[in-house]
Design a protein around this motif. Structure first.
Motif, PDB file in Angstrom:
ATOM      1  N   LEU A 112       0.830  -1.203   0.000  1.00 46.41           N
ATOM      2  CA  LEU A 112       0.000   0.000   0.000  1.00 46.41           C
ATOM      3  C   LEU A 112       0.868   1.258   0.000  1.00 46.41           C
ATOM      4  N   VAL A 113       1.878   1.287   0.857  1.00 45.62           N
ATOM      5  CA  VAL A 113       2.750   2.467   0.971  1.00 45.62           C
ATOM      6  C   VAL A 113       3.560   2.669  -0.299  1.00 45.62           C
ATOM      7  N   GLY A 114       4.024   1.574  -0.880  1.00 37.10           N
ATOM      8  CA  GLY A 114       4.894   1.651  -2.052  1.00 37.10           C
ATOM      9  C   GLY A 114       6.278   1.133  -1.710  1.00 37.10           C
TER      10      GLY A 114
ATOM     11  N   ILE B  41      12.379  -7.976  -5.120  1.00 31.27           N
ATOM     12  CA  ILE B  41      11.020  -7.689  -5.600  1.00 31.27           C
ATOM     13  C   ILE B  41      10.995  -6.331  -6.310  1.00 31.27           C
ATOM     14  N   CYS B  42      11.654  -5.342  -5.709  1.00 27.56           N
ATOM     15  CA  CYS B  42      11.687  -4.008  -6.319  1.00 27.56           C
ATOM     16  C   CYS B  42      12.466  -4.014  -7.630  1.00 27.56           C
ATOM     17  N   GLU B  43      13.538  -4.802  -7.696  1.00 26.38           N
ATOM     18  CA  GLU B  43      14.347  -4.857  -8.908  1.00 26.38           C
ATOM     19  C   GLU B  43      13.546  -5.341 -10.111  1.00 26.38           C
ATOM     20  N   GLN B  44      12.447  -6.053  -9.852  1.00 28.84           N
ATOM     21  CA  GLN B  44      11.583  -6.513 -10.935  1.00 28.84           C
ATOM     22  C   GLN B  44      10.477  -5.509 -11.254  1.00 28.84           C
ATOM     23  N   GLY B  45      10.598  -4.299 -10.702  1.00 22.55           N
ATOM     24  CA  GLY B  45       9.604  -3.266 -10.973  1.00 22.55           C
ATOM     25  C   GLY B  45       8.300  -3.463 -10.229  1.00 22.55           C
ATOM     26  N   ARG B  46       8.333  -4.268  -9.178  1.00 25.45           N
ATOM     27  CA  ARG B  46       7.135  -4.531  -8.378  1.00 25.45           C
ATOM     28  C   ARG B  46       7.174  -3.584  -7.176  1.00 25.45           C
ATOM     29  N   PHE B  47       6.423  -2.495  -7.233  1.00 22.85           N
ATOM     30  CA  PHE B  47       6.449  -1.490  -6.181  1.00 22.85           C
ATOM     31  C   PHE B  47       5.169  -1.483  -5.344  1.00 22.85           C
ATOM     32  N   GLY B  48       4.345  -2.506  -5.492  1.00 27.19           N
ATOM     33  CA  GLY B  48       3.127  -2.574  -4.701  1.00 27.19           C
ATOM     34  C   GLY B  48       1.890  -2.277  -5.515  1.00 27.19           C
ATOM     35  N   GLN B  49       0.898  -1.717  -4.865  1.00 20.50           N
ATOM     36  CA  GLN B  49      -0.388  -1.490  -5.524  1.00 20.50           C
ATOM     37  C   GLN B  49      -0.266  -0.548  -6.714  1.00 20.50           C
TER      38      GLN B  49
END
Length: 687
Positions: free
Chosen positions: A516-518, A546-554
């Motif tokens: 939710l936060v990012g 997870i972030c390295e794959q461009g997954r930043f949350g919602q």
């Protein structure tokens, strides 16, 4: 000592409640009232009695500080005071100004008549403290205004103003001006009445609601669910039983609830929030206008918070497109509120009219308070403050909304560090009540005091903190997330961790919160702090991968979970499980079964241990400030009172023993906080 004084206005006796700040009905007040009623009844020259409050209002209710002490049950009890009033053949009038809440309203319901100022506030808000009214409110109010209206007020802790009270039949008349004058004037209109109405002598109220349905509708996750159900039971008794029996049932429910941990936790927070909000000194700078730098989600929410409170707000952006998007989001948020019936179109128009957009930095020059809400990078913030230093008038308060950066470094970019302070709003800023007020090393006292006061003016609960990485909330969140990531590597799934923490009572689990936060925000902080991170300590690569794959949350529809477009429902994702398993293999971790108990202990104890360090370092003024931050800003269950109160309820000795066991099993991260060790060694029950 008495805190209720007796006066005479010709043939009318006046009893003035005098127990600042809110005329709480403590033991001395009850004693003074009982003696005054007895005296007035016995005096043949007295034909009527007026009860009124000195100062801010009639009465804010029971003296909550006396709960669970002998003074709370010292005679005369409130029900004995009310019985003396009801037995009086002489009319007794409650003249209400300011507030009549809780026991204050119950006292007024025991009187024959009630007169009010139009702007007075009346209600029975006890469920907010995990309680039910204990002085007859659940029995008399339904007999006076009907069951449906009474249940709505009691169960949901609603208040009404004086004008609405008259319309409901809760009050008999309205008056202007001094409450004693208003009460005495009304008393003269009823002196010759053959009898006077006594609510308690009315027959049980006719049932108008489906009580079973009302109980079923109470959310089991509500902080005061047990109190709400107790209130429903008590009101139902008012429809079935004579007054005396109903009062006995009500008192039994009250006594059960007042001794339970939930009510103790909610009362702890009640006082903690009020202590936290007090400005440390008398200094003040007038704030009549506000400017916000940045029209993003946070900047727009901050602008709304001030516009809602009546302040004119200038919103600055560098380019037209983001400014237009920001204003459109503000308007959309107001329309959503209007669609829920909480705002009229006229109110939306008025609030929007207070918000002035601009692309010109000089337009903020005359603002008394300027709040920067730009991207969370130190160079960007320092550049903004250099501009503000150049254009803002002398004496303007310059605030940064940073969530974790060094206020002193930002202040050093200006020629007036004494005017710089941190105002860390929580998103959405127009809704969330917490505000971390961050004092820098050179922040002037009057800037601190003004910031604390302005926070309460706009409906926030401020907590004064000092500068450190992450301040209070995000500093503690670091350890909370750390343990969640470690548990992932050791064998837990994201949904298992989140489910365990939600069952504990958190508003959402730590991984759902991250999404939710990012994830990119916390990733940026980790990269910034990487050069200073001790290399010998364990580090989880899971969130970085997870972030390295461009997954930043919602915001990207993928983080620890995946999300369907436009839907915030977290969906377990096998791709994340693969990342977790790979990180565990690389770290040489053999995965295992993880219990719910271990998840809760490691996540919650991480909060408690870091909270104790924060208290010891003087980052907050008191331990209860940590509780306010975590309940109001991070979804810690209010019915547990916050992390520090939870440690107290569990037992500091038990808490320390668990932390020591984790230290033995997992190493340096779990070194017990020295304050916690000292408190246990000294036999203290709280930090």
């Amino acid at each position: 000592m008495t805190t209720a004084t007796y006066q005479r206005r010709s043939d009318v006796a006046v009893l003035l409640l005098d127990n600042p700040p809110v005329n709480g009905l403590g033991d001395t007040v009850r004693k003074g009232l009982f003696e005054g009623i007895t005296r007035a009844v016995a005096d043949p020259a007295v034909r009527a009695v007026v009860l009124a409050g000195r100062g801010r209002g009639f009465s804010g209710g029971a003296d909550v500080r006396q709960f669970n002490t002998p003074a709370a049950n010292a005679e005369p009890m409130l029900h004995q005071v009310i019985a003396a009033i009801e037995e009086s053949a002489k009319p007794v009038i409650a003249a209400i100004h300011g507030m009549a809440l809780g026991g204050g309203l119950e006292l007024a319901l025991g009187c024959h008549y009630r007169v009010v100022t139009a702007d007075a506030t009346l209600g029975l808000p006890e469920v907010n403290l995990g309680l039910v009214p204990g002085g007859g409110g659940t029995q008399r109010l339904p007999r006076l205004i009907g069951v449906a209206a009474a249940l709505d007020l009691i169960q949901h802790a609603r208040t009404v103003n004086g004008a609405k009270a008259v319309a409901l039949g809760l009050a008999d008349a309205a008056f202007d001006g001094d409450p004693v004058d208003g009460g005495v004037e009304f008393a003269r209109t009823v002196l010759d009445a053959p009898s006077h109405p006594v609510i308690g002598r009315r027959a049980p109220a006719a049932a108008e609601v489906d009580f079973a349905a009302a109980r079923a509708a109470v959310s089991p996750r509500a902080r005061n669910a047990d109190a709400q159900r107790g209130a429903i039971d008590c009101v139902e008794h008012a429809t079935e039983l004579p007054l005396t029996d109903g009062l006995d049932r009500e008192r039994a429910v009250f006594e059960r609830l007042v001794g339970e941990p939930t009510s103790k936790a909610l009362r702890h927070l009640f006082f903690a929030e009020r202590k936290a909000a007090k400005a440390p000194g008398p200094g003040n700078r007038p704030v009549k206008s506000v400017a916000v730098i940045g029209a993003g989600t946070m900047g727009g929410g901050i602008a709304m918070a001030f516009a809602n409170a009546g302040y004119p707000v200038t919103v600055f952006e560098r380019e037209q497109a983001p400014l237009d998007r920001g204003l459109a989001l503000i308007r959309r948020n107001y329309e959503i509120t209007a669609n829920k019936g909480k705002l009229s179109q006229d109110e939306i128009t008025q609030r929007l009219a207070r918000i002035k957009p601009t692309l010109e930095m000089p337009d903020v020059a005359d603002a008394d308070l300027v709040i920067e809400a730009v991207f969370e990078e130190m160079p960007i913030k320092k550049a903004v403050f250099q501009q503000l230093d150049a254009v803002c008038k002398p004496g303007a308060i310059l605030a940064t909304n940073t969530s974790r950066l060094d206020i002193d470094e930002i202040a050093a970019a200006t020629s007036r560090p004494q005017d710089v302070i941190g105002l860390h709003f929580f998103s959405p800023a127009n809704v969330m009540r917490l505000l971390e007020v961050v004092r820098g090393a050179r922040t002037a006292d009057e800037v601190i005091d003004t910031s604390m006061r302005i926070a309460t003016d706009i409906g926030k609960i401020p907590v004064l903190v000092k500068v450190c990485e992450g301040f209070v909330g995000n500093r503690m969140l670091t350890g909370y997330w750390r343990e969640a990531w470690f548990l992932l590597e050791e064998g837990a799934s994201p949904q298992q961790i989140d489910r365990a923490m939600k069952d504990f009572g958190m508003a959402m689990g730590p991984l759902t919160m991250s999404d939710l936060v990012g994830l990119d925000i916390n990733w940026a902080a980790r990269k910034r702090l990487a050069p200073t991170r001790p290399k010998h300590l364990r580090y989880s690569a899971v969130p970085d991968r997870i972030c390295e794959q461009g997954r930043f949350g919602q915001k990207t529809n993928a983080g620890f979970y995946r999300y369907e477009p436009g839907d915030r429902t977290p969906i377990p994702d096998p791709a994340v499980e693969e990342i977790i398993e790979q990180c565990a293999r690389e770290a040489g971790i053999e995965r295992r079964e993880i219990s719910t108990e271990e998840i809760v202990d490691r996540c919650v104890l991480a909060l408690i241990n870091e909270g104790a360090r924060i208290v010891e370092e003087g980052i907050v003024q008191r331990a209860s400030d940590v509780d306010v931050v975590y309940v109001q800003g991070y979804g810690f269950p209010a019915w547990r009172g916050g992390p520090m109160h939870h440690a107290r309820t569990t037992g500091l000795d038990i808490t320390l023993a668990k932390i020591k066991a984790l230290h033995a099993a997992h190493g340096e991260f779990w070194t017990p906080a020295p304050l916690l060790e000292r408190a246990v060694a000294e036999g203290r029950t709280s930090l």
